[in-house]
Design a protein around this motif. Structure first.
Motif, short mmCIF file in Angstrom:
data_model
loop_
_atom_site.label_atom_id
_atom_site.label_comp_id
_atom_site.label_asym_id
_atom_site.label_seq_id
_atom_site.Cartn_x
_atom_site.Cartn_y
_atom_site.Cartn_z
N ASP A 132 43.39 33.12 60.91
CA ASP A 132 44.79 33.15 60.50
C ASP A 132 44.86 33.36 58.99
N TYR A 133 45.34 34.50 58.57
CA TYR A 133 45.54 34.79 57.15
C TYR A 133 46.69 35.78 57.03
N ALA A 191 47.98 45.58 40.61
CA ALA A 191 46.94 45.85 41.60
C ALA A 191 46.38 44.56 42.20
N MET A 192 46.46 43.45 41.46
CA MET A 192 45.97 42.18 41.98
C MET A 192 46.74 41.72 43.21
N LEU A 197 46.35 39.84 48.97
CA LEU A 197 46.83 40.00 50.35
C LEU A 197 45.75 40.51 51.28
N ALA A 198 44.62 40.94 50.74
CA ALA A 198 43.53 41.47 51.57
C ALA A 198 42.82 40.34 52.30
N THR A 203 33.29 39.67 48.47
CA THR A 203 33.63 40.70 47.48
C THR A 203 35.07 40.57 47.01
N ILE A 204 36.00 40.36 47.95
CA ILE A 204 37.41 40.21 47.59
C ILE A 204 37.60 38.98 46.72
N CYS A 205 36.93 37.88 47.05
CA CYS A 205 37.06 36.65 46.25
C CYS A 205 36.53 36.87 44.84
N ALA A 206 35.42 37.60 44.72
CA ALA A 206 34.87 37.88 43.39
C ALA A 206 35.84 38.74 42.57
N LEU A 207 36.43 39.76 43.20
CA LEU A 207 37.38 40.61 42.49
C LEU A 207 38.64 39.85 42.11
N ARG A 208 39.08 38.93 42.95
CA ARG A 208 40.24 38.10 42.59
C ARG A 208 39.95 37.28 41.36
N ARG A 209 38.78 36.61 41.37
CA ARG A 209 38.43 35.75 40.25
C ARG A 209 38.26 36.55 38.96
N LEU A 210 37.68 37.74 39.10
CA LEU A 210 37.45 38.58 37.92
C LEU A 210 38.73 39.27 37.45
N GLY A 211 39.53 39.76 38.39
CA GLY A 211 40.67 40.59 38.01
C GLY A 211 41.88 39.82 37.53
#
Length: 293
Positions: A132-133, A191-192, A197-198, A203-211
């Motif tokens: 569920d997300y 873009a964040m 929402l993805a 990978t998504i978690c790393a991009l969230r933390r970085l971006g």
């Protein structure tokens, strides 16, 4: 007559043979009676006998409500119950209900499902709970996506205006290079929305933390550098510097200062990613009905 040596015989004047088993014991003979009501009285009515075999006249037996009761020690268990056998018994048991998260491994065992699983409707196995997300088509996602798309269009239009008038005095005086960096930070901020929402993944978690932090760092670094440049220019004029040009106000210097500030954020986040590697975990939340994951 010793045990085991008896032979069948008929008593004088009787047609019934007396028999013995291999232990020398006589075979049982039983008359079967049914306790019934006849008129206003109750009494026993012979309905059969047992003499090595059963002889029963079912028509003489009157059952309540004309229903033959089952001849069993225990009733069959329900769909979600297991049989708990009594000590020394083979035909009698107690039906015990399984827990909501358990399935019937066999008729005598309730086994729990693994975390993140739930029993099937027939309780024969378990299935994985759906994750569920936030989905792209959810109402909670359509709003942010719409705002982000409008932001992309607006940022793109401003960027196109700057490119079109790139060499004009107005664009140069506004700090052309820092404006491009600022627009890049705004674009990254919009873009964040799509990253948050993805579907979660390492990978998504790393991009969230970085971006997330980097996008704000780009915006604020450009604004800080531009504000500092303007403040130093006006401060030099106010102090009577006149023709003295403040140091580090060239476009190259401004870009270098801005990138240096951004690099602090990048180094900090990089260390964070190395110390605490991003990943995903599943949480099972129990509710009144079926849990969700």
């Amino acid at each position: 007559m010793g045990r085991g040596e008896g032979a069948p015989f008929s008593p004088p004047g009787s047609e019934t043979a007396v028999k013995f088993d291999n232990q020398g014991d006589g075979l049982g003979r039983y008359n079967i009676f049914s306790y019934q009501r006849s008129g206003d009285r109750y009494g026993y009515v012979p309905v059969g006998e047992w003499a090595e075999t059963l002889s029963l006249n079912s028509d003489l037996i009157h059952w309540p409500r004309d229903t033959v009761p089952p001849s069993q020690c225990s009733d069959p268990c329900a769909r979600n119950e297991m049989k708990k056998m009594q000590a020394g018994e083979y035909c009698c048991w107690i039906c015990t209900a399984c827990e909501p998260h358990e399935y019937l491994a066999d008729e005598f065992t309730c086994a729990p499902c693994s975390p993140g699983q739930w029993p099937t409707d027939d309780l024969t196995s378990c299935f994985d709970l759906p994750e569920d997300y936030i989905m792209w088509e959810d109402a909670w996602a359509i709003g942010p996506i719409t705002i982000a798309c409008v932001g992309f269009i607006s940022t793109g239009m401003v960027f196109w205006v700057f490119i079109r008038h790139n060499n004009t005095p107005l664009v140069k005086a506004s700090g052309r290079e820092l404006c491009y960096i600022l627009l890049l930070g705004v674009f990254m901020s919009y873009a964040m929305t799509f990253l948050f929402l993805a579907k979660p993944s390492p990978t998504i978690c790393a991009l969230r933390r970085l971006g997330l932090g980097t996008s704000f760092a780009v915006c604020y670094s450009a604004l800080l550098t531009k504000t500092n440049r303007i403040a130093r220019i006006f401060s030099g004029v106010k102090d009577g510097g006149g023709a003295t040009r403040p140091r580090f106000i060239s476009p190259f210097s401004q870009v270098f200062i801005c990138l240096s500030l951004i690099s602090v954020q990048l180094v900090t986040v990089s260390v964070w990613l190395l110390v605490e590697v991003p990943g995903t975990r599943r949480f099972t939340l129990l509710s009144a009905g079926r849990p969700s994951s």
